[in-house]
Design a protein around this motif. Sequence first.
Motif, PDB file in Angstrom:
ATOM      1  N   SER A 173       0.811  -1.207   0.000  1.00  0.00           N
ATOM      2  CA  SER A 173       0.000   0.000   0.000  1.00  0.00           C
ATOM      3  C   SER A 173       0.849   1.262   0.000  1.00  0.00           C
ATOM      4  CB  SER A 173      -0.879   0.020   1.261  1.00  0.00           C
ATOM      5  OG  SER A 173      -2.046  -0.654   1.095  1.00  0.00           O
ATOM      6  N   GLU A 174       1.917   1.222   0.772  1.00  0.00           N
ATOM      7  CA  GLU A 174       2.817   2.382   0.823  1.00  0.00           C
ATOM      8  C   GLU A 174       3.471   2.614  -0.535  1.00  0.00           C
ATOM      9  OE1 GLU A 174       5.552   1.728   3.933  1.00  0.00           O
ATOM     10  OE2 GLU A 174       4.075   1.910   5.554  1.00  0.00           O
ATOM     11  N   ASP A 175       3.886   1.516  -1.218  1.00  0.00           N
ATOM     12  CA  ASP A 175       4.505   1.665  -2.544  1.00  0.00           C
ATOM     13  C   ASP A 175       3.520   2.250  -3.543  1.00  0.00           C
ATOM     14  OD1 ASP A 175       6.817   0.637  -1.583  1.00  0.00           O
ATOM     15  OD2 ASP A 175       6.473  -1.420  -2.305  1.00  0.00           O
ATOM     16  N   LEU A 176       2.232   1.809  -3.469  1.00  0.00           N
ATOM     17  CA  LEU A 176       1.226   2.342  -4.389  1.00  0.00           C
ATOM     18  C   LEU A 176       1.005   3.828  -4.159  1.00  0.00           C
ATOM     19  CD1 LEU A 176      -1.456  -0.526  -4.405  1.00  0.00           C
ATOM     20  CD2 LEU A 176       0.039   0.159  -6.276  1.00  0.00           C
ATOM     21  N   ASN A 177       0.984   4.201  -2.863  1.00  0.00           N
ATOM     22  CA  ASN A 177       0.794   5.615  -2.556  1.00  0.00           C
ATOM     23  C   ASN A 177       1.991   6.461  -2.993  1.00  0.00           C
ATOM     24  OD1 ASN A 177      -1.699   5.097  -1.382  1.00  0.00           O
ATOM     25  ND2 ASN A 177      -0.821   4.738   0.660  1.00  0.00           N
ATOM     26  N   LYS A 178       3.156   5.854  -2.932  1.00  0.00           N
ATOM     27  CA  LYS A 178       4.384   6.614  -3.251  1.00  0.00           C
ATOM     28  C   LYS A 178       4.669   6.673  -4.748  1.00  0.00           C
ATOM     29  CE  LYS A 178       9.270   6.853  -1.978  1.00  0.00           C
ATOM     30  NZ  LYS A 178      10.346   6.225  -1.167  1.00  0.00           N
ATOM     31  N   TYR A 179       4.534   5.533  -5.429  1.00  0.00           N
ATOM     32  CA  TYR A 179       4.924   5.468  -6.839  1.00  0.00           C
ATOM     33  C   TYR A 179       3.737   5.369  -7.796  1.00  0.00           C
ATOM     34  CZ  TYR A 179       9.436   4.342  -4.725  1.00  0.00           C
ATOM     35  OH  TYR A 179      10.586   4.372  -3.977  1.00  0.00           O
ATOM     36  N   GLY A 180       2.541   5.185  -7.272  1.00  0.00           N
ATOM     37  CA  GLY A 180       1.388   5.016  -8.139  1.00  0.00           C
ATOM     38  C   GLY A 180       1.199   3.571  -8.538  1.00  0.00           C
ATOM     39  N   GLU A 181       0.160   3.342  -9.276  1.00  0.00           N
ATOM     40  CA  GLU A 181      -0.135   1.978  -9.688  1.00  0.00           C
ATOM     41  C   GLU A 181       0.794   1.550 -10.819  1.00  0.00           C
ATOM     42  OE1 GLU A 181      -4.191   1.570 -10.663  1.00  0.00           O
ATOM     43  OE2 GLU A 181      -4.932   2.118  -8.669  1.00  0.00           O
ATOM     44  N   PRO A 182       1.221   0.300 -10.835  1.00  0.00           N
ATOM     45  CA  PRO A 182       2.100  -0.174 -11.917  1.00  0.00           C
ATOM     46  C   PRO A 182       1.381  -0.163 -13.254  1.00  0.00           C
ATOM     47  CG  PRO A 182       1.356  -2.010 -10.556  1.00  0.00           C
ATOM     48  CD  PRO A 182       0.916  -0.766  -9.851  1.00  0.00           C
ATOM     49  N   HIS A 183       2.154   0.137 -14.300  1.00  0.00           N
ATOM     50  CA  HIS A 183       1.605   0.185 -15.654  1.00  0.00           C
ATOM     51  C   HIS A 183       1.394  -1.236 -16.156  1.00  0.00           C
ATOM     52  CE1 HIS A 183       1.183   1.078 -19.925  1.00  0.00           C
ATOM     53  NE2 HIS A 183       1.041   2.360 -19.589  1.00  0.00           N
ATOM     54  N   GLY A 184       0.226  -1.474 -16.630  1.00  0.00           N
ATOM     55  CA  GLY A 184      -0.066  -2.797 -17.175  1.00  0.00           C
ATOM     56  C   GLY A 184       0.564  -2.995 -18.547  1.00  0.00           C
ATOM     57  N   TYR A 185       0.541  -4.171 -18.989  1.00  0.00           N
ATOM     58  CA  TYR A 185       1.122  -4.497 -20.298  1.00  0.00           C
ATOM     59  C   TYR A 185       0.286  -3.897 -21.400  1.00  0.00           C
ATOM     60  CZ  TYR A 185       2.484  -7.129 -24.439  1.00  0.00           C
ATOM     61  OH  TYR A 185       2.873  -7.477 -25.709  1.00  0.00           O
ATOM     62  N   ASP A 186       0.968  -3.159 -22.288  1.00  0.00           N
ATOM     63  CA  ASP A 186       0.290  -2.539 -23.431  1.00  0.00           C
ATOM     64  C   ASP A 186       1.068  -2.903 -24.688  1.00  0.00           C
ATOM     65  OD1 ASP A 186      -0.994  -1.033 -25.288  1.00  0.00           O
ATOM     66  OD2 ASP A 186      -0.594   0.920 -24.346  1.00  0.00           O
ATOM     67  N   PRO A 187       0.550  -3.772 -25.528  1.00  0.00           N
ATOM     68  CA  PRO A 187       1.297  -4.195 -26.735  1.00  0.00           C
ATOM     69  C   PRO A 187       1.555  -3.068 -27.720  1.00  0.00           C
ATOM     70  CG  PRO A 187      -0.962  -5.011 -26.787  1.00  0.00           C
ATOM     71  CD  PRO A 187      -0.747  -4.432 -25.410  1.00  0.00           C
ATOM     72  N   ALA A 188       0.841  -1.966 -27.616  1.00  0.00           N
ATOM     73  CA  ALA A 188       1.042  -0.836 -28.535  1.00  0.00           C
ATOM     74  C   ALA A 188       2.088   0.165 -28.035  1.00  0.00           C
ATOM     75  CB  ALA A 188      -0.297  -0.127 -28.764  1.00  0.00           C
ATOM     76  N   PHE A 189       2.582  -0.029 -26.792  1.00  0.00           N
ATOM     77  CA  PHE A 189       3.552   0.917 -26.216  1.00  0.00           C
ATOM     78  C   PHE A 189       4.930   0.736 -26.864  1.00  0.00           C
ATOM     79  CE2 PHE A 189       6.658   2.010 -22.883  1.00  0.00           C
ATOM     80  CZ  PHE A 189       6.341   3.361 -22.751  1.00  0.00           C
ATOM     81  N   LYS A 190       5.514   1.813 -27.374  1.00  0.00           N
ATOM     82  CA  LYS A 190       6.806   1.751 -28.071  1.00  0.00           C
ATOM     83  C   LYS A 190       7.883   2.599 -27.397  1.00  0.00           C
ATOM     84  CE  LYS A 190       4.672   0.895 -32.572  1.00  0.00           C
ATOM     85  NZ  LYS A 190       4.541   1.352 -33.981  1.00  0.00           N
ATOM     86  N   GLY A 191       7.692   2.978 -26.172  1.00  0.00           N
ATOM     87  CA  GLY A 191       8.711   3.738 -25.468  1.00  0.00           C
ATOM     88  C   GLY A 191       8.480   5.230 -25.538  1.00  0.00           C
ATOM     89  N   PRO A 192       9.271   6.000 -24.783  1.00  0.00           N
ATOM     90  CA  PRO A 192       9.085   7.470 -24.732  1.00  0.00           C
ATOM     91  C   PRO A 192       9.729   8.164 -25.927  1.00  0.00           C
ATOM     92  CG  PRO A 192      10.851   6.815 -23.275  1.00  0.00           C
ATOM     93  CD  PRO A 192      10.301   5.538 -23.838  1.00  0.00           C
ATOM     94  N   ILE A 193       9.082   8.045 -27.095  1.00  0.00           N
ATOM     95  CA  ILE A 193       9.686   8.610 -28.316  1.00  0.00           C
ATOM     96  C   ILE A 193       8.820   9.691 -28.947  1.00  0.00           C
ATOM     97  CG2 ILE A 193      10.928   6.477 -28.838  1.00  0.00           C
ATOM     98  CD1 ILE A 193       8.748   5.808 -30.836  1.00  0.00           C
ATOM     99  N   SER A 194       7.764  10.072 -28.288  1.00  0.00           N
ATOM    100  CA  SER A 194       6.808  10.969 -28.942  1.00  0.00           C
ATOM    101  C   SER A 194       7.308  12.398 -29.091  1.00  0.00           C
ATOM    102  CB  SER A 194       5.483  10.953 -28.162  1.00  0.00           C
ATOM    103  OG  SER A 194       5.720  11.331 -26.809  1.00  0.00           O
ATOM    104  N   ASN A 195       7.917  12.949 -28.065  1.00  0.00           N
ATOM    105  CA  ASN A 195       8.299  14.371 -28.111  1.00  0.00           C
ATOM    106  C   ASN A 195       9.804  14.565 -28.030  1.00  0.00           C
ATOM    107  OD1 ASN A 195       5.613  15.349 -28.240  1.00  0.00           O
ATOM    108  ND2 ASN A 195       5.393  14.954 -26.032  1.00  0.00           N
ATOM    109  N   ARG A 196      10.555  13.792 -28.767  1.00  0.00           N
ATOM    110  CA  ARG A 196      12.010  13.891 -28.719  1.00  0.00           C
ATOM    111  C   ARG A 196      12.535  14.771 -29.845  1.00  0.00           C
ATOM    112  NH1 ARG A 196      15.219   8.625 -26.692  1.00  0.00           N
ATOM    113  NH2 ARG A 196      14.238   8.480 -24.653  1.00  0.00           N
ATOM    114  N   GLY A 197      13.736  15.387 -29.583  1.00  0.00           N
ATOM    115  CA  GLY A 197      14.383  16.216 -30.588  1.00  0.00           C
ATOM    116  C   GLY A 197      15.754  16.648 -30.109  1.00  0.00           C
ATOM    117  N   CYS A 198      16.539  17.283 -30.996  1.00  0.00           N
ATOM    118  CA  CYS A 198      17.883  17.756 -30.644  1.00  0.00           C
ATOM    119  C   CYS A 198      17.750  18.976 -29.737  1.00  0.00           C
ATOM    120  CB  CYS A 198      18.661  18.104 -31.900  1.00  0.00           C
ATOM    121  SG  CYS A 198      19.044  16.682 -32.936  1.00  0.00           S
ATOM    122  N   THR A 199      18.520  18.957 -28.666  1.00  0.00           N
ATOM    123  CA  THR A 199      18.483  20.085 -27.730  1.00  0.00           C
ATOM    124  C   THR A 199      19.756  20.930 -27.768  1.00  0.00           C
ATOM    125  OG1 THR A 199      19.338  18.653 -25.985  1.00  0.00           O
ATOM    126  CG2 THR A 199      16.954  18.822 -26.174  1.00  0.00           C
TER     127      THR A 199
END
Length: 220
Positions: free
Chosen positions: A20-46
């Motif tokens: 319960s403490e972990d859920l309150n601290k980190y939130g609920e775990p992300h379930g499996y999503d076959p369409a998830f491809k990683g954090p690539i949506s808003n990337r660019g050269c900085t």
Amino acid sequence: MGRRHSESDSSSDSDSDSDSEDLNKYGEPHGYDPAFKGPISNRGCTDIICCLIFIAFLVGEAGIAYIAFTNGDPSNILYPEDYLGQVCGDNITADSAVADKPNLLYFDWLDCLQTASLTMLRCPTTRVCVNNCTSETYSISDRYESQLLTTSPVDVDWTDFVCRYDVDPESMIQNEGETIRTLLDKKLCAEFYWKSHPYDQRCIPSVMIEDGDISGNEIL
């Protein structure tokens, strides 16, 4: 039996509280999503500007290297030069006066130890190209002490003298009224020599590169 059951229940309650403490601290775990491809949506050269500056730096370095290679002379770095800027043992120039003199001899190594010399990384003493490095340690002023001021010295071995190329000590003393002392004071000839060995075509005093006996008169 009841005690063990009680301990098991306590352990389960503790694990539940921890979850319960972990859920309150980190939130609920992300379930499996076959369409998830990683954090690539808003990337660019900085750092585009830094990248351009770095590329310009590399181009500039390449340009400097090209100019140095086409207009420079690598032998000035690799091989020793005398006081006239001639490369000792240079066989490229047919009429080179130092083509058969591969070793560089320093008139006074003590000049190289001065503070100004160390900061400029260049020894100010006269340097001449020679066939062979000196095989003994001796002082001209000690060897010919009784004849330093005479214009007609006798029993002088002129091969003991290492002078600038334009200086003939025997002729200058006998015909021009010079003395051994004046030649040494004007630094036209070296006053003393260390027994030395060639190292990278430079005559290095033996005391710097080996522990051996020094023949002749030691200069301290």
